[in-house]
Enzyme design. Structure first.
Site, PDB file in Angstrom:
ATOM      1  N   GLY A  23       0.901  -1.195  -0.040  1.00 15.35           N
ATOM      2  CA  GLY A  23      -0.179   0.057  -0.136  1.00 15.35           C
ATOM      3  C   GLY A  23       0.862   1.227  -0.104  1.00 15.35           C
ATOM      4  O   GLY A  23       2.025   1.067   0.663  1.00 15.35           O
ATOM      5  N   GLN A  38       3.027  10.095   1.332  1.00 16.86           N
ATOM      6  CA  GLN A  38       4.477   9.367   1.095  1.00 16.86           C
ATOM      7  C   GLN A  38       5.049   9.744  -0.055  1.00 16.86           C
ATOM      8  O   GLN A  38       6.146   9.459   0.043  1.00 16.86           O
ATOM      9  CB  GLN A  38       3.880   7.777   1.227  1.00 16.86           C
ATOM     10  CG  GLN A  38       3.468   7.249   2.719  1.00 16.86           C
ATOM     11  CD  GLN A  38       3.509   5.758   2.330  1.00 16.86           C
ATOM     12  OE1 GLN A  38       2.212   5.401   2.027  1.00 16.86           O
ATOM     13  NE2 GLN A  38       4.501   5.129   3.164  1.00 16.86           N
ATOM     14  N   CYS A  47       6.194  -0.006   7.432  1.00 10.09           N
ATOM     15  CA  CYS A  47       5.687   1.065   6.495  1.00 10.09           C
ATOM     16  C   CYS A  47       7.002   1.631   5.562  1.00 10.09           C
ATOM     17  O   CYS A  47       7.903   1.674   5.891  1.00 10.09           O
ATOM     18  CB  CYS A  47       5.188   2.536   7.343  1.00 10.09           C
ATOM     19  SG  CYS A  47       4.683   3.858   6.578  1.00 10.09           S
ATOM     20  N   LEU A  48       6.341   1.800   4.533  1.00  8.79           N
ATOM     21  CA  LEU A  48       7.390   2.387   3.307  1.00  8.79           C
ATOM     22  C   LEU A  48       8.167   3.578   3.672  1.00  8.79           C
ATOM     23  O   LEU A  48       9.177   3.739   3.302  1.00  8.79           O
ATOM     24  CB  LEU A  48       6.751   2.463   1.789  1.00  8.79           C
ATOM     25  CG  LEU A  48       6.292   1.161   1.294  1.00  8.79           C
ATOM     26  CD1 LEU A  48       5.791   1.267   0.104  1.00  8.79           C
ATOM     27  CD2 LEU A  48       7.524   0.248   0.942  1.00  8.79           C
ATOM     28  N   HIS A 104      -4.045   1.354   7.487  1.00  7.96           N
ATOM     29  CA  HIS A 104      -3.088   1.885   7.513  1.00  7.96           C
ATOM     30  C   HIS A 104      -2.859   3.135   6.481  1.00  7.96           C
ATOM     31  O   HIS A 104      -2.670   4.240   6.837  1.00  7.96           O
ATOM     32  CB  HIS A 104      -1.985   0.734   7.464  1.00  7.96           C
ATOM     33  CG  HIS A 104      -0.680   1.371   7.292  1.00  7.96           C
ATOM     34  ND1 HIS A 104       0.370   0.813   8.218  1.00  7.96           N
ATOM     35  CD2 HIS A 104      -0.116   2.126   6.579  1.00  7.96           C
ATOM     36  CE1 HIS A 104       1.561   1.332   7.980  1.00  7.96           C
ATOM     37  NE2 HIS A 104       1.352   2.310   6.895  1.00  7.96           N
ATOM     38  N   GLU A 105      -3.447   2.820   5.406  1.00  6.95           N
ATOM     39  CA  GLU A 105      -3.395   3.800   4.220  1.00  6.95           C
ATOM     40  C   GLU A 105      -4.392   4.892   4.443  1.00  6.95           C
ATOM     41  O   GLU A 105      -3.951   6.098   4.313  1.00  6.95           O
ATOM     42  CB  GLU A 105      -3.612   3.216   2.947  1.00  6.95           C
ATOM     43  CG  GLU A 105      -2.813   2.140   2.740  1.00  6.95           C
ATOM     44  CD  GLU A 105      -1.188   2.224   2.706  1.00  6.95           C
ATOM     45  OE1 GLU A 105      -0.662   3.342   2.705  1.00  6.95           O
ATOM     46  OE2 GLU A 105      -0.552   1.358   3.075  1.00  6.95           O
ATOM     47  N   HIS A 119      -2.968   7.323   6.962  1.00  3.48           N
ATOM     48  CA  HIS A 119      -1.639   8.210   6.259  1.00  3.48           C
ATOM     49  C   HIS A 119      -2.388   9.629   5.475  1.00  3.48           C
ATOM     50  O   HIS A 119      -1.955  10.364   5.845  1.00  3.48           O
ATOM     51  CB  HIS A 119      -1.007   7.384   4.893  1.00  3.48           C
ATOM     52  CG  HIS A 119       0.111   6.621   5.312  1.00  3.48           C
ATOM     53  ND1 HIS A 119       1.267   7.119   6.061  1.00  3.48           N
ATOM     54  CD2 HIS A 119       0.527   5.396   5.173  1.00  3.48           C
ATOM     55  CE1 HIS A 119       2.149   6.312   6.120  1.00  3.48           C
ATOM     56  NE2 HIS A 119       1.734   5.164   5.689  1.00  3.48           N
TER      57      HIS A 119
END
Ligand code: NI
Length: 185
Positions: free
Chosen positions: A46, A51, A88-89, A130-131, A134
């Site tokens: 995701g 991000q 997380c990226l 999670h997304e 963000h």
């Protein structure tokens, strides 16, 4: 398509509220394509617009080949709880187990502006939550206990110097598969 630089923990853009998308332009389509390419190059499941330094309320998911584009997403149903190990990226190499809803239903628009409804449990459910976090300036570490968050932030101090300018450059084909590939959200 191009791979976009990923912003990492400490960049204020990750803490900003996004703005609802109002028009479905070729530029938005381009951003969606670039986000998919960036996420795939980084072996993520995701990726949310902040991000990559953007303020659109937009996220893309690719959970075991099931791809979703979610514009202006909202969680409309939640049920139960589960514990899940997340990464997380934007916080590379660090992981933490947190509690999420076990099942969520999300309503959104797709990349063409058409209404979509996505139901998720397990990895898809966690990824949706999670997304969407963000998109409201929230990170998985915010769900950790105070002590666990302090420990992770201390570890981040040793990782952060790898990302000058708080930017992570991903090069296609160089990220290696690892045991954490399902946790990079
Ligand atoms: Ni993330």
């Amino acid at each position: 398509m191009s791979i976009l630089p990923i912003r990492v923990l400490g960049d204020p853009v990750l803490r900003e509220e996004t703005k609802p998308v109002e028009s479905f332009t070729p530029e938005l389509r381009q951003l969606i394509d670039d986000m998919f390419e960036t996420m795939n190059a980084a072996h993520g499941v995701g990726l949310a617009a902040p991000q990559v330094g953007r303020s659109e309320r937009l996220t893309v998911l690719d959970v075991h080949g099931e791809r979703h584009v979610l514009v202006n997403p909202e969680i409309v149903e939640r049920e139960g709880t589960l514990r899940w190990e997340e990464g997380c990226l934007s916080i590379p190499e660090l992981y933490g187990e947190i509690t999420r809803s076990a099942r969520v239903v999300v309503e959104a628009l797709d990349g063409a502006g058409k209404p979509v409804r996505v139901e998720g449990t397990e990895l898809l459910g966690v990824c949706l939550q999670h997304e969407i976090d963000h998109l409201h300036g929230k990170l998985f570490i915010d769900h950790l206990s105070f002590l666990k968050r302090q420990k992770l932030l201390a570890e981040w101090e040793t990782e952060k110097p790898h990302y000058p300018g708080l930017i992570r450059i991903v090069v296609a084909g160089t990220a290696e598969d690892d045991a954490h590939d399902d946790e990079k959200l």
